[in-house]
Design an enzyme around this catalytic site. Structure first.
Site, PDB file in Angstrom:
ATOM      1  N   GLU A  67      -3.296   1.759  12.056  1.00  0.00           N
ATOM      2  CA  GLU A  67      -2.476   2.716  12.772  1.00  0.00           C
ATOM      3  C   GLU A  67      -2.552   4.099  12.177  1.00  0.00           C
ATOM      4  O   GLU A  67      -2.716   5.340  13.016  1.00  0.00           O
ATOM      5  CB  GLU A  67      -1.035   1.985  12.757  1.00  0.00           C
ATOM      6  CG  GLU A  67      -0.125   3.268  13.540  1.00  0.00           C
ATOM      7  CD  GLU A  67       1.387   2.835  13.595  1.00  0.00           C
ATOM      8  OE1 GLU A  67       1.920   1.963  12.892  1.00  0.00           O
ATOM      9  OE2 GLU A  67       2.045   3.627  14.303  1.00  0.00           O
ATOM     10  N   ASP A  94      -1.336  -3.010  11.022  1.00  0.00           N
ATOM     11  CA  ASP A  94      -0.186  -2.145  11.057  1.00  0.00           C
ATOM     12  C   ASP A  94       0.396  -2.401   9.730  1.00  0.00           C
ATOM     13  O   ASP A  94       0.897  -3.197   9.362  1.00  0.00           O
ATOM     14  CB  ASP A  94       0.762  -2.831  12.095  1.00  0.00           C
ATOM     15  CG  ASP A  94       1.689  -1.722  12.221  1.00  0.00           C
ATOM     16  OD1 ASP A  94       2.255  -1.129  11.807  1.00  0.00           O
ATOM     17  OD2 ASP A  94       2.596  -1.731  13.564  1.00  0.00           O
ATOM     18  N   ILE A  96       3.040  -0.931   8.187  1.00  0.00           N
ATOM     19  CA  ILE A  96       4.244  -1.300   8.375  1.00  0.00           C
ATOM     20  C   ILE A  96       4.883  -1.351   9.774  1.00  0.00           C
ATOM     21  O   ILE A  96       4.774  -0.283  10.416  1.00  0.00           O
ATOM     22  CB  ILE A  96       5.338  -0.372   7.536  1.00  0.00           C
ATOM     23  CG1 ILE A  96       5.297  -0.103   6.168  1.00  0.00           C
ATOM     24  CG2 ILE A  96       6.930  -0.702   7.781  1.00  0.00           C
ATOM     25  CD1 ILE A  96       6.116   0.895   5.378  1.00  0.00           C
ATOM     26  N   ASP A  97       5.204  -2.393  10.196  1.00  0.00           N
ATOM     27  CA  ASP A  97       5.687  -2.511  11.547  1.00  0.00           C
ATOM     28  C   ASP A  97       7.184  -2.698  11.646  1.00  0.00           C
ATOM     29  O   ASP A  97       7.761  -3.621  10.972  1.00  0.00           O
ATOM     30  CB  ASP A  97       5.239  -3.843  12.433  1.00  0.00           C
ATOM     31  CG  ASP A  97       5.262  -3.630  13.795  1.00  0.00           C
ATOM     32  OD1 ASP A  97       5.262  -2.746  14.726  1.00  0.00           O
ATOM     33  OD2 ASP A  97       6.160  -4.879  14.215  1.00  0.00           O
ATOM     34  N   THR A  99       8.635   0.920  11.089  1.00  0.00           N
ATOM     35  CA  THR A  99       9.048   1.770  10.052  1.00  0.00           C
ATOM     36  C   THR A  99      10.408   2.450  10.199  1.00  0.00           C
ATOM     37  O   THR A  99      11.065   2.808   9.111  1.00  0.00           O
ATOM     38  CB  THR A  99       7.823   2.844  10.481  1.00  0.00           C
ATOM     39  OG1 THR A  99       6.517   2.446  10.136  1.00  0.00           O
ATOM     40  CG2 THR A  99       8.046   4.416   9.486  1.00  0.00           C
ATOM     41  N   ASP A 222       0.373  -3.515  16.859  1.00  0.00           N
ATOM     42  CA  ASP A 222       1.442  -4.164  17.005  1.00  0.00           C
ATOM     43  C   ASP A 222       1.719  -5.659  17.413  1.00  0.00           C
ATOM     44  O   ASP A 222       2.283  -6.225  17.101  1.00  0.00           O
ATOM     45  CB  ASP A 222       2.316  -3.445  18.070  1.00  0.00           C
ATOM     46  CG  ASP A 222       2.622  -1.940  17.928  1.00  0.00           C
ATOM     47  OD1 ASP A 222       2.955  -1.564  16.811  1.00  0.00           O
ATOM     48  OD2 ASP A 222       2.236  -0.940  18.801  1.00  0.00           O
TER      49      ASP A 222
HETATM   50  P1  2AM Z   1       6.007   0.995  14.125  1.00  0.00           P
HETATM   51  O1  2AM Z   1       7.234   0.777  13.492  1.00  0.00           O
HETATM   52  O2  2AM Z   1       4.727   0.499  13.491  1.00  0.00           O
HETATM   53  O3  2AM Z   1       5.944   2.300  14.661  1.00  0.00           O
HETATM   54  C1  2AM Z   1       9.757  -0.729  18.184  1.00  0.00           C
HETATM   55  O4  2AM Z   1      10.205  -0.735  19.318  1.00  0.00           O
HETATM   56  C2  2AM Z   1       8.407  -1.342  17.982  1.00  0.00           C
HETATM   57  O5  2AM Z   1       7.435  -0.426  18.624  1.00  0.00           O
HETATM   58  C3  2AM Z   1       7.722  -1.143  16.573  1.00  0.00           C
HETATM   59  O6  2AM Z   1       7.098  -2.172  16.490  1.00  0.00           O
HETATM   60  C4  2AM Z   1       7.012   0.157  16.225  1.00  0.00           C
HETATM   61  O7  2AM Z   1       5.993   0.150  15.630  1.00  0.00           O
HETATM   62  C5  2AM Z   1       6.482   0.094  17.927  1.00  0.00           C
HETATM   63  N1  2AM Z   1       6.074   1.531  18.491  1.00  0.00           N
HETATM   64  C6  2AM Z   1       4.944   1.692  18.669  1.00  0.00           C
HETATM   65  N2  2AM Z   1       4.926   2.964  19.188  1.00  0.00           N
HETATM   66  C7  2AM Z   1       6.146   3.422  18.638  1.00  0.00           C
HETATM   67  C8  2AM Z   1       6.792   5.079  19.124  1.00  0.00           C
HETATM   68  N3  2AM Z   1       6.086   5.756  19.574  1.00  0.00           N
HETATM   69  N4  2AM Z   1       8.006   5.160  18.601  1.00  0.00           N
HETATM   70  C9  2AM Z   1       8.711   4.112  18.007  1.00  0.00           C
HETATM   71  N5  2AM Z   1       7.951   2.833  18.034  1.00  0.00           N
HETATM   72  C10 2AM Z   1       7.148   2.770  18.145  1.00  0.00           C
HETATM   73 CA    CA Z   2       3.777  -0.927  14.880  1.00  0.00          CA
HETATM   74 CA    CA Z   3       3.353   1.002  11.861  1.00  0.00          CA
HETATM   75 CA    CA Z   4       4.268   3.851  14.153  1.00  0.00          CA
END
Ligand code: 2AM
Ligand code: CA
Ligand code: CA
Ligand code: CA
Length: 278
Positions: A67, A94, A96-97, A99, A222
């Protein structure tokens, strides 16, 4: 052979997970990517580096899609599929899923690592460092959590189902669509959680803790590992229009299979299966 792939993914996820556990709630560099709800920290980057280094030390000829290597705001799912078909082996990471949760010390985040062979996901690991839960799946061989076999829930009545959703993406686009879906579904189900990590929600569907998860506007990293977990635990994964899951899918519905058509029907009726800008 698949076993050594998943072993490598597990080792990488545990290494990165140790750092995430140590640093949760303590990120020092929090940067906005496209908005105040799309964030990256030095720990996302460090986690990605740890995983990439580990994977490439074992499989130097493989290709990596992480990512934090992709330009902010870029949608990489279609690109991921094309890349995956060209590269014999593509690791989809990913680091950190969840964040936002990680930044806020809300203990619901994970590492997600998948391996695709010619565009088909063949192995996946989702690791929750807070609970020390390692979910892993190998295509055709099932899914486990900390070594115990996973099975999706047997629930076939929507009114008894616990679902999860999420709010990725833009407020006026994907978030609105997700909200429409949430409003349409909530009268029909036991309840809905939105805890902020798509990959961990998918792992929970595989584990039978949730009967389904849907979200609009996600990316390949994701979804890839979590969707294999659901499939290998006996569940069903499609896009929100009902088409089969591929790496190009961004709007996902993953369920125990039994409630799949009912949820699809409600999402379609509420026009919550995509969003205007796609
Ligand atoms: P992330 O933490 O790796 O960004 C939250 O609803 C989920 O959507 C998380 O798995 C988050 O992954 C993902 N996500 C993807 N695009 C995002 C964005 N633009 N803003 C916030 N969350 C996002
Ligand atoms: Ca994610
Ligand atoms: Ca992430
Ligand atoms: Ca992200």
């Amino acid at each position: 052979m698949y076993r050594s792939f998943v072993q490598c993914a597990e080792e990488a996820a545990r290494k990165a997970g140790a750092l995430i556990k140590e640093k949760i709630g303590q990120a020092s560099e929090i940067r906005e990517k496209t908005s105040a709800s799309d964030l990256v920290t030095e720990v996302d980057k460090a986690s990605q580096e740890i995983i990439e280094k580990h994977v490439l030390s074992v499989f130097p000829q493989h290709t990596i899609l992480g990512e934090e290597d992709v330009a902010p705001g870029a949608y990489a799912s279609v690109e991921a599929l094309e890349k995956a078909r060209k590269a014999e082996y593509l690791w989809i990471i990913d680091p950190i899923d969840g964040t936002t949760n990680f930044i806020h010390a809300f203990p619901f985040c994970c590492v997600s690592i998948a391996l695709a062979h010619r565009g088909e996901v063949i192995a996946g690991v989702v690791y929750d460092p807070v609970r020390d839960e390692l979910f892993r799946a190998v295509r055709g061989e099932g899914a486990t959590c900390n070594g115990k076999p996973l099975r999706v829930s047997a629930e076939d009545r929507l009114e008894n189902a616990l679902l999860a959703g999420g709010f990725a993406g833009e407020p006026e686009g994907a978030r609105k669509t997700n909200l429409r879906g949430l409003m349409a579904l909530v009268p029909h189900v036991r309840s809905i959680r939105t805890a902020g990590s798509a990959a961990l929600h998918l792992a929970y569907v595989a584990a039978g803790r949730l009967s389904g998860f849907w979200e609009i506007d996600l990316n390949a990293w994701d979804l890839a590992a979590g969707c294999l977990l659901v499939q290998e635990a006996g569940g069903q994964v499609t896009d929100t229009a009902g088409n089969a899951y591929t790496l190009a899918v961004r709007h996902v519905l993953a369920t125990n299979g039994r409630i799949h058509q009912d949820v699809l029907h409600i999402l379609k009726e509420s026009e919550a299966t995509g969003f205007e800008s796609s």
